[in-house]
Structures are given as C-alpha cells and as structure tokens.
Design an enzyme around this catalytic site. Structure first.
Site, short mmCIF file in Angstrom:
data_model
loop_
_atom_site.label_atom_id
_atom_site.label_comp_id
_atom_site.label_asym_id
_atom_site.label_seq_id
_atom_site.Cartn_x
_atom_site.Cartn_y
_atom_site.Cartn_z
N GLY A 62 0.71 -1.44 0.14
CA GLY A 62 0.27 -0.22 -0.06
C GLY A 62 0.90 0.82 -0.58
O GLY A 62 0.51 1.94 -0.70
N TRP A 73 2.37 1.81 -3.33
CA TRP A 73 1.19 2.04 -4.49
C TRP A 73 1.43 4.28 -4.69
O TRP A 73 1.54 4.03 -5.63
CB TRP A 73 -0.14 1.63 -4.33
N HIS A 74 1.73 4.29 -3.02
CA HIS A 74 1.23 5.80 -3.47
C HIS A 74 2.85 6.90 -3.95
O HIS A 74 2.38 7.39 -4.55
CB HIS A 74 2.03 6.23 -2.18
N GLY A 75 4.15 5.72 -4.00
CA GLY A 75 5.37 6.47 -4.67
C GLY A 75 5.77 5.85 -5.00
O GLY A 75 5.79 4.88 -4.37
N PHE A 126 0.22 10.57 -7.93
CA PHE A 126 0.03 8.74 -6.92
C PHE A 126 -0.14 8.50 -8.44
O PHE A 126 -0.53 6.72 -8.30
CB PHE A 126 -0.88 8.15 -5.77
#
Lengths: 470, 409
Positions: A318, A321-323, A470
C-alpha cells in the site's frame, strides 16, 4: 484540468448542459460520458489516452474470457493476463526508474558501482487509480461477484468516469457499472448534498493550500528548524494532505451525485481515530478496502495465524502504491508495524484490560497517541529522503532544541491546529448529518456561500492535488 | 418526450438553480470584498493604478496637441510631474505640451511590454501618434533577483494589461490560463487569488523578518516612527480636504495628467508637513533597512541582469515605435548617497546601456549620476521625493527635452 479552476467550471457547465438536455438516453449518455472523460483526461496529457483505452480494452476482453471458461486453470490464466497487464503498465510507468535506482544503489553499496541509466518515462496522471479499478473488475468477474459485460461503452464509461479518474476514490465495477448502465434519476436530495460536497471539498482544498506554506517551510528547509516550527510543519502537512485529498474526494463524489451516480464517502474524520486500525477504516477508505478485499484476503487474511504477516505485506505494498520511493515503502512498513502491534496488543491481557477502560480521559489519550503515530508516518510520507525524515523526527522529539523560532511561531501553530479541527468538523457534518443537511438545506446555504466566497477569494487554482502524483 | 426525460430536465434546471443560489452571491461577495478593501485601504492589491491607466488610455490617445508619454515604474510615478514638466517646456521653448505620467509600481519589463503594446493598440485604433515617448529603463528591475520577486502578482497584472484579443489568443496555447485570465479580468474585479494569498504571505514574511529589527529599535527610533505615522495621517487629512477629487494619488487622474499630488496643489501648512515627511523618511535607520530590502529583492548594487527581461525591454522599445516616431530611453537619478554600485555592477550597467543603444538606436538619457541630485532629493533609497526631487527632475528633464519640442509643429 483541476477541479478548482475556472476551466473545469466551464468544462463541467458545458458537459452538464449536454448531459441533461441532449444526451438523455442511457446509451447516448454513456458514450457522451466516455467522450467527455477522454477530453478531460487529454487535458492532462493526450499521449496517455491510448494507455487508458488499452487498459480498459484488455480487461473488458479478459473478463469475457474468464466468464466464458469453466475450467479453473483457464480462468486463472486469463486473470493473470489482466493482473500482469495492469501491474506491468504500473511497473513500467511508475516503478521502472525506482527499480533501476535501487539496483544501482544496492550494487554500489556492495562496492560494485554501475550506471544503468534512467528511462525517459513520464508518469501518466491517475495511473495507480484506474489500473486498480480496472483490475478489480476482472477479479470480481473471476470471483463470480459480478458478470462480464458485453457492451464496452458503459464499462469504459465506468473506468474513465472523469470525476474520479485521476485521483479516486477507487471504485469497484460492481458498485458503479449498474448505475452507469441505467443512469438512475437524480433526486433533489442528491443535488443538494452534491453541492454541499463540492463546496466543502473546494473549501477544504483551499485550506489545504494555505497549510502547504508551513509544511514546505519544514520539509523544503535545508537547515534544521526550531522545535515549535517542526511541530507546526508536521501538523500542517497532516492537515494539508487530509484537506487536499478529502477535498478532492468530496468534489468527485459531489459531481457524481449531480449526475445521479452514488459513490461511497472516502474519508470519515480520520484524525479522530482511536487506533491505527481505526485510522485505516477512516482514511482513503476506497483504497484501504481495495487492499483488504483484493490483497489482504488474497494473501489469506487472518487465517492460519498469518494475520500479522499479511497485514504487514498489505501495508508495505500500500505504501509502495503511493509512490516509487523508499520513503513511501517506509511509510507503508511503518503503518504495517503499528497496525500489527495493535493487533498483537489486543491479544494480550494488557490489551484486553485497556480495551475495557471507559474513562473519557483515557479515550483522549488514545486519540492523542494515535494522532501522534499517524503524524510520525506523515514525516516519512512527505520527506524528500530517509535522511531528511529521520532529521525531522529528531527535531520533533527535541523540545529543548537551542534553535530559536521565528516570531509568531506559536500563533502559526495555533492557527494550523484550529484549521485541522475545522476540516474535521466539516467532515463530521458530511458523514453524519447528510439527512439533516438535505432536509434543512436553506439553513446551510449561507454557510455554503461563505465557504465558496472564501474559496473563490483565496483559492489558488495553481495548486495541484497531492494525490495526482500517485 | 418521455416522462423520465422531462423529469431529468426538471432536475437539471433545479441543479442550475441551486448552483446559481450559491455561486452568484459568492461571486458578488468576492467583488464586494475586493472593491471595499480597495475603497478603504487604497491600492492594496497593486492593481488600482494599472486598472485606472488602462481605463485612461483612450483619453491620452485622444488628447490634441503635442503629447509626451513617460512610461515606467514607480520611480516615474513618484518622480515625474507632468504639470511641472509642461510648464517648464512652455517657459523654456515657448511650446505647449501635454505630458502624461504612465508610471506604475512593480513594472518589470514583461509587464511594461504588455502595457506599451496596449497603448500602441489604443493609439492605432484612434489613428493617433504620440510626439514623444519616454521609456524608463530601471536597471534594478531587470535583474535576476527581481525576476523572481512577487511572482504571485504576475497573473493579475498580466490579466489587467492584456487586451481582450490577447486574452482570447491564449485559449489556443493554454486553455487553463485563458480561463484564469478571463476569471481575473472579468469576474474578480482584476484581483487574483494568488495576489491575495501571496500578498498575505509576503506581509507575514516581512513582519517575521522585521520583528527582530523592530525589537532592536531604540526609544528614539520608535518615537520617530510614531511621529512619521502622525505626519502621514495629517498630510492625508490635508489632501482629503484640499484635493478631494485628485486625492487618491495612486489612481490615474486626468487632472494631474497621471502624476501624483504636487507641492503646488497643497496649502503652505500641508507643504510643510510633506517636506517634514520626506525628511523624516530619510532617517538613517530607515534608509539602511530600505537599502537592505532593495539588495535582497533587486540586487540593486551588483545588477546581475536577466537576459529574458532585457529582451522584453528591447521588445518594448519596438512596440513604442508603433505609436511614436520619437522614442527615448531614460534612466532616473540614482540615490548615490545610499546606493553604491559595485565595480562589477557598474561595468554590467555600462555594457547593457551600450547594448541597448546599439540594438535600438534610440537616445538614452542617463540621469543616474546627474550632479544636480543628492540624497536630499529622495525619500528612500530609490524614489525621488515629492518636495524636492520630483520638481527638480521634472524641470531638468523638460529643459533637456525643450530642444526636441522646438522642432515639433
């Protein structure tokens, strides 16, 4: 095309008129919605429109193949095609340079410096959102939770639905596809609540932009700041990201409501959470529930005594996923750790005893500690590098620092805290008072006018939403 | 039409009604707030002067007889009196001239270029030409440091200076910007959101930067500041009573030909107060602080120039030629008592002036080192004072240009 710009206002006004007065039948509407969404997306970068279409075409086709096969292995193979395609797109456009850099750094650490170069790739806006959304459709078809569609247009209208295309909320096909196939009648309550969401979303975004300045002062500073300014900077970023992202989500949901499409709320007063687990039930709900349903459960969930491992992996991914940066990986690992510790604590006698305490003072402490933990996480999230993050964390825990504060630093801190509280009050009203708001709408109109006035007066259209990256 | 279609249309109309009920009062409030703020606190958005100049271009272009436009920054606005200039030309060359002060604060070349294009379009539309156009070249507005100064003002200044056609043309290059410009120009009374928030941040930053300095001020210096505030308040009162029409000096006024209130407009008591303000403002501590801020914002001593801004100034000269056969470049006097150019700065300025001369071929009148001016002619480190510097410069310039006017019909 940002929601908080005059250009979007013009775009939406024109879209709305055509949507309501020209394209009144579901088929025409769905096609028009696709065209409008592609125009909206092309406004960012027309070169990536084919990528969005490709992702949609692959999953539309794959879903039919999954449904068309009864043999489990074949179904699985087709699902794999969807997952590999979507994650492949993400991997190439979002993570390729991160992986190259990481390999280079690792080899260099072991005394084998190499130069692998970098790929000239631009991150397509919204890629993380639409690939996840598209993937959820094929997984749902595979699980038998939704049926594969035969008509591409409504399916693609769902995937490219412009209010939530570039920064979520991440929708499930099973939530939104049936709505786009028949376009339910808009009710007066939808319109009223939609306007409340749009207005308050814009207001939150404006506040978030104001908070950007003290946050930047801390996170972009080359020299260490005083303790008071460090606290202010961290707090300001906590407020900024919340106002920014929840504001965007509110606007997206509000716009969808005006079109008759119901999207669940994405935030529920997250900083009122009483534990890290509670926080993730209130923050970016569409992502956390996506991760839970499609990753955590796929990993085995809390069966076989693997809850802690699965939570940790889910949060780690997770974070990624953001960056594409180690700071995000750390942020994910950090949240994985504090959630795991919460679960472990609950299993102990101490945890059970603590859960039984009903003193309100204890609840306040619980809230304060959770908020503190979340803010620590934001330092990893926002810092330019791990070194910066640890330096800021060091300054945050050093109230005896000899560095002097700028004049009025205390007043700035108080204002930042007040503003975060204000955003929460708005959020609380949106989540818990929908019925009251729509029933007594005229009473709220002056508040909406004031909020909109504030937004128009000082809302800078140049500030992008944080989650676009993102 | 099916019942669901008509119901859908009813809901659309309802939606538009709900939108109008919220959006229109909000827009009205925004306009009311910005207008009230300007009415009460003057040119706080830095746009009133620009707006009034743009509104007066037709008047300037329509003016009969020999005309001169002096276009430039706040140095021109504060340092040039058209009426003193005209009177001096009349007495020296026996020629009737109408000059206009088109000086505005924060007028870096990128803004100046738009302004001069706009003026050229106005003159072209009326089929008129100005006899003389003086373009101020302010060295410290062309520096690298100045290019980054107050970027939050850019959009609103450009929106106000651009003609509707220029705004329209941006649609094809950048629709996002087009929508912003339209909104600022036509829906927000010329005031952008960036200017408000940026201005507030700028003020907070200034307050934070000045707070330690203020804390170090002696009692004598604090008394001095208080006295200055009292004098200013008294002068404003005099101006309100004696010059009720042209009192708002930042608004371009045909009565003063765009110039500010002059000493000759005031009663002897008011003149005394004005002179005292200039004297008080030259307090060494205040001058030192002003110099410091000019060094920071404009690199006033070293003058490291920005090529883009220089290029824009050259374009400005070309645009000025569209509406006048006689274009000259003027450098206003420098406060040599406070601003000492570094050897490198001096060399850069000389080289740039040579470049301007070669590229444009126009006359450059350089008053930077003019011997007639000393520290007492300025109220701060860069601007000429109302009581001494402005009348002196206006008459010196008029005498130097008298010969030019003698050749005009």
């Amino acid at each position: 095309m940002l929601f908080n710009t005059p250009l979007f206002l013009g775009f939406f006004a024109l879209f709305f008129l055509l949507y309501c007065f020209v394209f009144t039948q579901p088929r025409g509407r769905a096609l028009f919605l696709v065209v409008a969404s592609l125009v909206f997306y092309a406004g960012w970068d027309y070169r990536f429109v084919p990528l969005l279409v490709f992702s949609g075409v692959v999953d539309f086709f794959v879903a039919q193949q999954i449904e068309g096969h009864t043999e489990q292995r074949a179904r699985k193979r087709w699902l794999l095609v969807s997952i590999v395609t979507n994650l492949g797109i993400l991997g190439i456009f979002k993570y390729s340079n991160f992986m190259i850099d990481s390999v280079q750094d690792t080899l260099s650490f072991f005394g084998m410096p190499v130069s692998l170069g970098t790929l000239e790739v631009v991150l397509p806006v919204g890629i993380s959102f639409y690939t996840f959304q598209s993937m959820s459709y094929t997984i749902d078809v595979y699980r038998g939770e939704t049926r594969a569609r035969r008509n591409f247009v409504p399916f693609f209208a769902t995937l490219s639905f412009f209010p939530q295309l570039v920064a979520g909320p991440i929708l499930r096909a099973k939530q939104i596809l049936p709505q786009i196939e028949r376009f339910p009648q808009v009710t007066p309550d939808d319109v009223k609540f939609g306007f409340v969401l749009i207005t308050m979303g814009l207001f939150k975004k404006t506040i978030a932009d104001l908070l950007a300045a003290p946050a930047q002062t801390l996170f972009n500073s080359d020299a260490p700041l005083s303790w008071l300014e460090t606290v202010t900077g961290v707090l300001a970023f906590a407020g900024q990201i919340y106002g920014d992202f929840s504001g965007y989500s509110d606007i997206a949901i509000g716009i969808a409501l005006l079109l008759g499409i119901q999207i669940p709320l994405n935030f529920n007063t997250p900083y009122f959470a009483l534990s890290p687990v509670d926080f993730w039930k209130r923050w970016h709900i569409s992502l956390s529930s996506w991760l839970r349903d499609y990753l955590y459960i796929a990993l085995g969930g809390n069966r076989n005594g693997r809850q802690i491992r699965n939570v940790f992996i889910t949060m780690l991914l997770g974070g990624l996923w953001h960056g594409a940066a180690w700071t995000f990986v750390w942020w994910g690992a950090y949240h994985g750790t504090i959630i795991s510790l919460t679960h472990l604590l609950r299993r102990t006698r101490l945890g059970q005893w603590l859960a039984g305490i009903e003193l309100s003072a204890f609840r306040w402490l619980q809230w304060l500690f959770t908020f503190y933990l979340v803010c620590i996480g934001w330092v990893f999230f926002r810092a330019e590098s791990m070194g910066d993050a640890f330096a800021i964390l060091g300054a945050l825990h050093n109230p005896a620092s000899s560095i002097e504060s700028q004049p009025y630093a205390g007043a700035v801190l108080a204002m930042v805290a007040l503003v975060i509280l204000l955003i929460h009050c708005i959020d609380y009203g949106i989540v818990h008072r929908r019925e009251l708001i729509t029933r007594r709408y005229p009473r709220f109109v002056p508040l909406l006018i004031l909020g909109l006035t504030f937004t128009i007066l000082i809302g800078e259209p140049g500030y992008e939403f944080i989650y676009f990256q993102f | 039409m099916s019942s669901s279609t008509s119901s859908s249309r009813r809901m659309a109309l309802y939606t538009m009604l709900i939108a109008a009920v919220t959006l229109l009062p909000a827009m009205g409030l925004v306009n009311w707030l910005t207008r009230s703020a300007e009415a009460g606190a003057g040119d706080i958005f830095g746009i009133q002067r620009i707006r009034s100049v743009i509104d007066s271009l037709d008047y300037m272009a329509a003016t009969e007889g020999n005309t001169l436009l002096f276009i430039g920054s706040s140095l021109v606005k504060d340092g040039f009196s058209p009426r003193i200039f005209d009177a001096t030309v009349q007495s020296v060359a026996n020629k009737e001239v109408t000059s206009f002060n088109v000086g505005m604060g924060n007028m870096k070349p990128s803004y100046l270029k738009l302004l001069v294009q706009r003026i050229a379009d106005t003159y072209a539309a009326q089929g008129r030409r100005a006899d003389v156009v003086l373009l101020e070249f302010n060295p410290f507005l062309v520096t690298q440091a100045r290019e980054q100064f107050r970027p939050f003002m850019t959009e609103q200044v450009q929106a106000m200076l651009m003609s509707p056609q220029q705004v329209g043309a941006t649609f094809w290059q950048d629709p996002e910007r087009f929508a912003r410009l339209v909104s600022i120009k036509y829906l927000r009374h010329g005031v952008s959101a960036e200017a408000i928030t940026g201005g507030l941040r700028f003020l907070v930053g200034q307050a934070q930067a000045q707070a330690p300095l203020m804390a170090q001020l002696t009692e004598d210096q604090l008394n001095h500041l208080q006295q200055l505030a009292e004098f200013r308040s008294r002068l404003n009162q005099y101006i309100r009573e004696e010059q009720p029409i042209s009192g708002k000096s930042h608004v371009w006024n045909p009565v003063t030909q765009g110039g500010l209130i002059d000493m000759m407009d005031l009663s002897p008591q008011a003149q005394e107060v004005a002179a005292e303000i200039s004297r008080q403002m030259r307090h060494p501590k205040a001058m030192a602080m002003d110099l410091q801020s000019r060094i920071q914002c404009c690199d006033i001593e070293n003058l490291t120039f920005n090529d883009k801004l220089v290029g824009e100034f050259l374009d400005t000269v070309d645009s000025a030629r569209r509406f006048s056969d006689r274009v000259e470049i003027v450098l206003l006097p420098r406060n040599r008592q406070w601003v000492q150019l570094s050897p490198a700065g001096q060399a850069r300025l000389q080289a740039l002036l040579q470049q301007l001369q070669q590229r444009t071929g126009v006359t450059i009148r350089n008053y930077q080192e003019h011997g007639a001016f000393d520290g007492s002619d300025f109220y701060d480190v860069s601007h000429l004072s109302m009581d001494k510097g402005r009348p002196l410069f206006s008459s010196v310039l008029a005498r130097d240009l008298a010969a030019t006017f003698e050749t005009l019909e």
